[in-house]
Design an enzyme around this catalytic site. Structure first.
Site, PDB file in Angstrom:
ATOM      1  N   PRO A  49       1.367  -1.267  -0.206  1.00 42.67           N
ATOM      2  CA  PRO A  49      -0.362  -0.468  -0.159  1.00 42.67           C
ATOM      3  C   PRO A  49       1.022   0.907  -0.023  1.00 42.67           C
ATOM      4  O   PRO A  49       2.030   1.782   0.627  1.00 42.67           O
ATOM      5  CB  PRO A  49      -0.536   0.012   1.534  1.00 42.67           C
ATOM      6  CG  PRO A  49      -0.041  -0.664   1.919  1.00 42.67           C
ATOM      7  CD  PRO A  49       0.656  -1.841   1.018  1.00 42.67           C
ATOM      8  N   GLU A  50       0.512   1.960  -0.793  1.00 41.53           N
ATOM      9  CA  GLU A  50       1.390   3.203  -0.806  1.00 41.53           C
ATOM     10  C   GLU A  50       0.089   4.526   0.040  1.00 41.53           C
ATOM     11  O   GLU A  50      -0.813   4.280   0.941  1.00 41.53           O
ATOM     12  CB  GLU A  50       1.566   3.971  -2.537  1.00 41.53           C
ATOM     13  CG  GLU A  50       2.312   2.883  -3.287  1.00 41.53           C
ATOM     14  CD  GLU A  50       2.661   3.231  -4.444  1.00 41.53           C
ATOM     15  OE1 GLU A  50       2.738   4.424  -4.891  1.00 41.53           O
ATOM     16  OE2 GLU A  50       3.272   2.363  -4.979  1.00 41.53           O
TER      17      GLU A  50
ATOM     18  N   LYS B 145       4.066   6.609   4.046  1.00 38.40           N
ATOM     19  CA  LYS B 145       3.086   4.798   3.787  1.00 38.40           C
ATOM     20  C   LYS B 145       3.186   4.954   5.539  1.00 38.40           C
ATOM     21  O   LYS B 145       2.655   3.695   5.927  1.00 38.40           O
ATOM     22  CB  LYS B 145       4.022   4.177   3.100  1.00 38.40           C
ATOM     23  CG  LYS B 145       4.316   4.226   2.232  1.00 38.40           C
ATOM     24  CD  LYS B 145       4.597   3.364   1.158  1.00 38.40           C
ATOM     25  CE  LYS B 145       5.447   3.604   0.159  1.00 38.40           C
ATOM     26  NZ  LYS B 145       6.528   2.875  -0.244  1.00 38.40           N
TER      27      LYS B 145
ATOM     28  N   ARG C 262      12.248  -4.118  -9.030  1.00 42.31           N
ATOM     29  CA  ARG C 262      10.354  -4.382  -9.260  1.00 42.31           C
ATOM     30  C   ARG C 262      10.424  -4.030 -10.803  1.00 42.31           C
ATOM     31  O   ARG C 262      10.881  -4.248 -12.362  1.00 42.31           O
ATOM     32  CB  ARG C 262      10.112  -3.241  -8.968  1.00 42.31           C
ATOM     33  CG  ARG C 262      10.779  -2.826  -7.236  1.00 42.31           C
ATOM     34  CD  ARG C 262      10.271  -1.458  -6.527  1.00 42.31           C
ATOM     35  NE  ARG C 262      11.296  -1.167  -5.699  1.00 42.31           N
ATOM     36  CZ  ARG C 262      10.415  -0.734  -4.681  1.00 42.31           C
ATOM     37  NH1 ARG C 262       9.037   0.183  -4.409  1.00 42.31           N
ATOM     38  NH2 ARG C 262      11.074  -0.286  -3.802  1.00 42.31           N
TER      39      ARG C 262
END
Length: 288
Positions: free
Chosen positions: A2-3, A61, A268
């Site tokens: 989650p950002e 975050k 990524r």
């Protein structure tokens, strides 16, 4: 992961449901959820009990509940952590690692984490209201203390890829892989362009786009690629329907129609348009 928008959605939900309420008791189940609290889960539960939640705050975050003892309960959501408001007395589900009960007998707060990368920890607050354990994280673009001109100057001095700088939480917090790709697509800049080769206005424009796209995502409840990313009521966000870059390999670019590509970057996936965001030319190092 989650950002910022997803964490902010959770923060707002918590603020609506727990601020002003006093903790009657806490159940901390297992050692892993309290691994960042050195004294262990029993000590964590005892220290929280009797505290009143005065506010819920966030930086990037990182999320925390401010307690009236000048301490903060930091909530690390990890990859799958959820803070869910549930009726008092409801049985814990399989992946629930903590339950907070309140003196008013109203809804309880459950910390659920299927993949167990998240956790809870207490930290003293610094004079500026940020937990000591979070003080090393840079302000995010939505904070009053955020100084974009200073961030641009620091980025301009770096001989590293611009996407690497966007993901550096000691430089600017809250921007993760999804929103970095979206900001770079909007700015028509490839993520491997070197910061030092970009103009300050271009770097500022990229940061502006990052803030804009996160603000738009927040308005849609965040981005939920995974059913585990939900708000305090268990509802998913739907900004994934509005993404122009992230996760769109092989689909037409929304700007020029070219098929979007996926590349590896810092272990990524990065998504970009081959035409709108040309790769930088290889750097040739001259021999001395």
């Amino acid at each position: 992961m989650p950002e910022l928008p997803e964490v902010e959605v959770v923060r707002r939900g918590l603020a609506d449901h727990v601020v002003g309420r006093r903790v009657a008791g806490a159940e901390i189940i297992g050692l892993r959820v309290a691994r960042r609290h050195v004294a262990g889960p029993a000590d964590l539960a005892a220290r929280i009990t009797g505290s009143t939640v005065t506010s819920v705050s966030r930086r990037g975050k990182y999320l925390w509940l401010v307690l009236d003892a000048d301490e903060a309960l930091i909530v690390h959501l990890g990859m799958s952590g959820q803070m869910l408001v549930k009726p008092a007395g409801l049985p814990r589900d399989k992946h629930c690692h903590a339950v907070f009960h309140f003196l008013d007998d109203g809804p309880a707060l459950h910390f659920v984490d299927q993949r167990t990368f998240g956790g809870l920890a207490l930290s003293p607050l610094t004079p500026d209201g940020v937990p000591a354990a979070v003080a090393h994280i840079a302000p995010d673009p939505f904070e009053a203390s955020y100084d974009q001109a200073a961030v641009v100057r620091r980025m301009k001095a770096r001989d590293s890829a611009v996407k690497r700088a966007l993901l550096d939480q000691s430089l600017v917090s809250g921007i993760g892989n999804i929103y970095a790709d979206e900001a770079l697509w909007r700015a028509k800049v490839h993520g491997e362009r070197i910061c030092a080769t970009l103009t300050k206005p271009t770097l500022g424009r990229i940061l502006d786009h990052a803030r804009d796209v996160m603000s738009e995502a927040l308005g849609q409840g965040g981005t939920s690629f995974d059913s585990l990313y939900v708000n305090v009521n268990g509802a998913s966000g739907y900004f994934d329907r509005s993404l122009h870059a992230y996760g769109r390999e092989g689909t037409p670019c929304d700007r020029c129609g070219t098929r979007m590509r996926r590349e590896q970057f810092m272990n990524r996936s990065s998504y970009s348009c081959p035409v709108c965001q040309p790769r930088p030319r290889p750097r040739v190092r001259r021999l001395s």
